[in-house]
Scaffold this motif. Structure first.
Motif, PDB file in Angstrom:
ATOM      1  N   SER A  29    -107.566  69.964  14.410  1.00 23.66           N
ATOM      2  CA  SER A  29    -108.461  69.279  13.478  1.00 23.66           C
ATOM      3  C   SER A  29    -109.053  68.036  14.130  1.00 23.66           C
ATOM      4  N   TYR A  30    -108.219  67.299  14.853  1.00 21.51           N
ATOM      5  CA  TYR A  30    -108.698  66.095  15.544  1.00 21.51           C
ATOM      6  C   TYR A  30    -109.718  66.449  16.625  1.00 21.51           C
ATOM      7  N   LEU A  31    -109.448  67.473  17.410  1.00 23.54           N
ATOM      8  CA  LEU A  31    -110.379  67.874  18.463  1.00 23.54           C
ATOM      9  C   LEU A  31    -111.708  68.341  17.884  1.00 23.54           C
ATOM     10  N   ASP A  32    -111.667  68.900  16.688  1.00 26.32           N
ATOM     11  CA  ASP A  32    -112.882  69.392  16.047  1.00 26.32           C
ATOM     12  C   ASP A  32    -113.680  68.289  15.379  1.00 26.32           C
ATOM     13  N   SER A  33    -112.989  67.371  14.683  1.00 25.26           N
ATOM     14  CA  SER A  33    -113.702  66.385  13.854  1.00 25.26           C
ATOM     15  C   SER A  33    -113.482  64.940  14.272  1.00 25.26           C
ATOM     16  N   GLY A  34    -112.403  64.678  15.003  1.00 23.89           N
ATOM     17  CA  GLY A  34    -112.078  63.302  15.351  1.00 23.89           C
ATOM     18  C   GLY A  34    -111.423  62.538  14.225  1.00 23.89           C
ATOM     19  N   GLU A  35    -111.142  63.228  13.115  1.00 23.58           N
ATOM     20  CA  GLU A  35    -110.588  62.583  11.928  1.00 23.58           C
ATOM     21  C   GLU A  35    -109.114  62.941  11.746  1.00 23.58           C
ATOM     22  N   PRO A  36    -108.353  62.041  11.065  1.00 24.01           N
ATOM     23  CA  PRO A  36    -106.955  62.371  10.758  1.00 24.01           C
ATOM     24  C   PRO A  36    -106.873  63.474   9.704  1.00 24.01           C
ATOM     25  N   LEU A  37    -105.777  64.205   9.709  1.00 23.03           N
ATOM     26  CA  LEU A  37    -105.567  65.292   8.751  1.00 23.03           C
ATOM     27  C   LEU A  37    -104.386  64.920   7.861  1.00 23.03           C
ATOM     28  N   GLY A  38    -104.615  64.970   6.531  1.00 18.79           N
ATOM     29  CA  GLY A  38    -103.591  64.590   5.578  1.00 18.79           C
ATOM     30  C   GLY A  38    -102.698  65.746   5.175  1.00 18.79           C
ATOM     31  N   SER A  39    -101.551  65.416   4.584  1.00 18.69           N
ATOM     32  CA  SER A  39    -100.559  66.434   4.226  1.00 18.69           C
ATOM     33  C   SER A  39    -101.079  67.397   3.163  1.00 18.69           C
ATOM     34  N   ARG A  40    -101.866  66.885   2.218  1.00 17.57           N
ATOM     35  CA  ARG A  40    -102.360  67.755   1.149  1.00 17.57           C
ATOM     36  C   ARG A  40    -103.314  68.808   1.708  1.00 17.57           C
ATOM     37  N   ASN A  41    -104.287  68.371   2.519  1.00 21.83           N
ATOM     38  CA  ASN A  41    -105.218  69.328   3.118  1.00 21.83           C
ATOM     39  C   ASN A  41    -104.507  70.263   4.086  1.00 21.83           C
ATOM     40  N   LEU A  42    -103.524  69.733   4.777  1.00 20.62           N
ATOM     41  CA  LEU A  42    -102.793  70.546   5.739  1.00 20.62           C
ATOM     42  C   LEU A  42    -101.987  71.648   5.046  1.00 20.62           C
ATOM     43  N   SER A  43    -101.386  71.313   3.919  1.00 18.97           N
ATOM     44  CA  SER A  43    -100.575  72.323   3.216  1.00 18.97           C
ATOM     45  C   SER A  43    -101.423  73.490   2.737  1.00 18.97           C
ATOM     46  N   ARG A  44    -102.732  73.252   2.533  1.00 15.63           N
ATOM     47  CA  ARG A  44    -103.619  74.317   2.041  1.00 15.63           C
ATOM     48  C   ARG A  44    -103.987  75.306   3.129  1.00 15.63           C
ATOM     49  N   ILE A  45    -103.966  74.864   4.387  1.00 18.39           N
ATOM     50  CA  ILE A  45    -104.455  75.732   5.460  1.00 18.39           C
ATOM     51  C   ILE A  45    -103.334  76.350   6.281  1.00 18.39           C
ATOM     52  N   LEU A  46    -102.087  75.983   5.997  1.00 23.76           N
ATOM     53  CA  LEU A  46    -100.970  76.541   6.753  1.00 23.76           C
ATOM     54  C   LEU A  46    -100.734  78.003   6.379  1.00 23.76           C
ATOM     55  N   PRO A  47    -100.302  78.819   7.338  1.00 27.55           N
ATOM     56  CA  PRO A  47    -100.029  80.230   7.044  1.00 27.55           C
ATOM     57  C   PRO A  47     -98.750  80.416   6.228  1.00 27.55           C
ATOM     58  N   MET A  48     -97.875  79.400   6.232  1.00 28.30           N
ATOM     59  CA  MET A  48     -96.664  79.485   5.425  1.00 28.30           C
ATOM     60  C   MET A  48     -96.812  78.604   4.178  1.00 28.30           C
ATOM     61  N   SER A  49     -96.017  78.841   3.189  1.00 30.71           N
ATOM     62  CA  SER A  49     -96.090  78.084   1.937  1.00 30.71           C
ATOM     63  C   SER A  49     -95.221  76.835   2.040  1.00 30.71           C
ATOM     64  N   LEU A  50     -95.882  75.664   2.130  1.00 26.24           N
ATOM     65  CA  LEU A  50     -95.181  74.383   2.194  1.00 26.24           C
ATOM     66  C   LEU A  50     -95.858  73.387   1.276  1.00 26.24           C
ATOM     67  N   SER A  51     -95.085  72.635   0.562  1.00 25.88           N
ATOM     68  CA  SER A  51     -95.641  71.603  -0.316  1.00 25.88           C
ATOM     69  C   SER A  51     -96.085  70.416   0.521  1.00 25.88           C
ATOM     70  N   ALA A  53     -95.202  67.447   0.183  1.00 24.86           N
ATOM     71  CA  ALA A  53     -94.018  66.630   0.488  1.00 24.86           C
ATOM     72  C   ALA A  53     -93.273  67.169   1.696  1.00 24.86           C
ATOM     73  N   SER A  54     -93.131  68.492   1.788  1.00 30.10           N
ATOM     74  CA  SER A  54     -92.458  69.095   2.941  1.00 30.10           C
ATOM     75  C   SER A  54     -93.255  68.858   4.223  1.00 30.10           C
ATOM     76  N   VAL A  55     -94.578  68.930   4.090  1.00 27.37           N
ATOM     77  CA  VAL A  55     -95.435  68.679   5.246  1.00 27.37           C
ATOM     78  C   VAL A  55     -95.258  67.239   5.725  1.00 27.37           C
ATOM     79  N   ARG A  56     -95.172  66.310   4.771  1.00 27.75           N
ATOM     80  CA  ARG A  56     -94.998  64.905   5.146  1.00 27.75           C
ATOM     81  C   ARG A  56     -93.670  64.689   5.885  1.00 27.75           C
ATOM     82  N   ASN A  57     -92.639  65.412   5.494  1.00 27.31           N
ATOM     83  CA  ASN A  57     -91.347  65.294   6.176  1.00 27.31           C
ATOM     84  C   ASN A  57     -91.460  65.729   7.634  1.00 27.31           C
TER      85      ASN A  57
END
Length: 359
Positions: A29-51, A53-57
Motif C-alpha cells: 500500500s505504501y509503495l502504491d500510494s505513499g500513505e499509511p494503511l490503517g487497521s480498519r481498511n487493512l482488515s477489509r482487504i485481508l484474505p483471512m477474517s481478522l477484526s 483489533a486483531s490487526v492492531r495487535n
C-alpha cells in the motif's frame, strides 16, 4: 538476472503467515500510494477474517520488530527503512521484462538500431530510465583509456585548425589549435596521415609514452611545418581532455524527485542530494557501489551516505566491456517507495544493453 542483496539492518526476523500477510499489505500500500494503511481498511482487504483489533495487535508486534511505524498519532502504519529492506530481501518477486518491454528500451536508447556516438548512448539511456521509472535516470561512464581510431586536422582559418581525435567506441574529442604560419592544406593531410600511421590503435597513455620517439621520427619524415603541426596536435591531446576525464555522471529527470514532496524541508533534502551528486567524488562513490557485487544493487535511504539526508533509494547495475572490466553503471534514483520489482529488471536489462552497445 543477477540481483545482489545487501542485508544492512537485517532483522533476522521470521514472521508467521498472518504477520507476513499484514506486513506485505502495509508495504505494498505504501509503495502504491505513499500513505499509511490503517487497521480498519487493512482488515477489509485481508484474505483471512481478522477484526481491526486483531490487526492492531499484529501491527504492534511488527512495530516492536522495527518493521513499521505510525507517522502520526492515530494514523495507520508505514514501513520503516528496515522494513523496506526486509520486504525487498524476503518478499519481493522480481520477474523478467517481456519482449515488448525489452524492445521499447532498445528503441529509446538506440533508435532504429543505428550505431550512435558513446555520449549519445549515455544521454539516451539516462533519459529512458527517467521516463520509464518516473524517477531520476542515472548513467555513469567510468574512466577509460580509449584506443585511438582516427586523427584529422581541418582548417578553420589561415592560422587555426580543428584537431579531431576519434576513439574506437566513437568517442570524439575536438580541439582548436593554432597553425604554424604558412601551413598548407597538403601539410595538414601529411600531418594527419603521419599520426594515423604511427599512433592509431594505441591509447592516450601509450601515445604519451611514444612522444619522445616520435619527435625523432617526425624530424626525419616530415618538413618543419608539418612537424610543428603534429607536435601542437599531440600537445593539445596530452593536456586536459574530456575523452580521458575521470568519468561522466549524467542524470535526467531530476524534476521527478521534486514532485509530490510534502514541504520545504523535503525539497531542501532533495536539493542537497543534487548538490552532492555534482561533486566528482560522488561519481566514484556510485561506481564503487555498483562494483561491490554482481548484478543489480539496491540501496535504501541511509544504507548509503550519499542518499541518507534525502531519504532516497538507488537501484544501480554496472556494465562491462569484452574483458569484463566495469566501464560504467546505470541506475534509478527515487523515493524509498520506488516500484522496486518493476525497476530492477529494467535497470538490469539496460546495463546489459549498454555493455553490448559500448563494445
Amino acid at each position: 538476472m543477477g540481483i545482489s542483496r545487501i542485508t544492512a539492518g537485517d532483522t533476522g526476523t521470521t514472521l508467521d503467515d498472518r504477520s507476513r500477510e499484514i506486513f506485505r499489505r502495509i508495504v505494498e500500500s505504501y509503495l502504491d500510494s505513499g500513505e499509511p494503511l490503517g487497521s480498519r481498511n487493512l482488515s477489509r482487504i485481508l484474505p483471512m477474517s481478522l477484526s481491526p483489533a486483531s490487526v492492531r495487535n499484529v501491527m504492534s508486534d511488527l512495530e516492536d520488530l522495527g518493521l513499521i511505524y505510525a507517522p502520526h498519532v492515530s494514523a495507520g502504519r508505514m514501513p520503516t527503512q528496515a522494513g523496506l529492506r526486509f520486504f525487498v530481501d524476503a518478499f519481493m518477486q522480481v520477474g523478467d521484462l517481456s519482449p515488448d518491454e525489452r524492445g521499447e528500451i532498445e528503441r529509446q536508447i538506440s533508435p532504429k538500431g543505428q550505431d550512435m556516438p558513446h555520449d549519445s548512448l549515455l544521454n539516451e539511456a539516462s533519459r529512458m530510465l527517467s521516463g520509464l521509472s518516473r524517477g531520476a535516470g542515472l548513467v555513469i561512464s567510468s574512466k577509460g583509456d580509449p584506443v585511438l581510431k582516427h586523427v584529422e586536422f581541418i582548417r578553420l582559418e589561415p592560422t587555426k585548425a580543428l584537431a579531431i581525435l576519434v576513439g574506437e567506441n566513437n568517442q570524439v574529442e575536438n580541439r582548436i589549435i593554432e597553425l604554424p604560419a604558412g601551413t598548407t592544406a597538403s601539410q595538414l593531410t601529411e600531418a594527419a596521415n603521419f599520426v594515423n600511421a604511427h599512433l592509431a590503435g594505441q591509447t592516450l597513455p601509450e601515445l604519451r609514452a611514444d612522444l619522445l620517439r616520435l619527435k625523432q621520427q617526425v624530424a626525419s619524415e616530415l618538413d618543419i611545418l608539418s612537424q610543428d603541426l603534429v607536435e601542437r596536435g599531440l600537445a593539445v591531446w596530452s593536456g586536459a581532455s574530456d575523452i580521458e576525464a575521470p568519468g561522466r555522471l549524467i542524470i535526467r529527470g531530476r524534476g521527478n524527485l521534486l514532485e509530490g514532496l510534502a514541504g520545504a524541508e523535503d525539497v531542501d533534502r532533495v536539493r542537497l542530494l543534487f548538490d552532492d551528486l555534482e561533486r566528482k567524488d560522488s561519481l566514484i562513490d556510485i561506481l564503487n557501489l555498483a562494483e561491490t557485487g554482481p548484478g543489480v544493487r539496491i540501496f535504501i535511504g541511509s544504507e548509503n551516505k550519499l542518499f541518507s539526508l534525502s531519504g532516497s533509494s538507488l537501484i544501480v547495475a554496472p556494465f562491462r566491456d569484452n574483458e569484463e572490466r566495469i566501464i560504467g553503471a546505470v541506475g534509478v534514483i527515487g523515493p524509498t517507495r520506488l516500484n522496486y520489482s518493476r525497476i530492477v529488471p529494467m535497470v538490469d536489462y539496460t546495463a546489459q544493453l549498454m555493455a553490448r552497445l559500448s563494445r
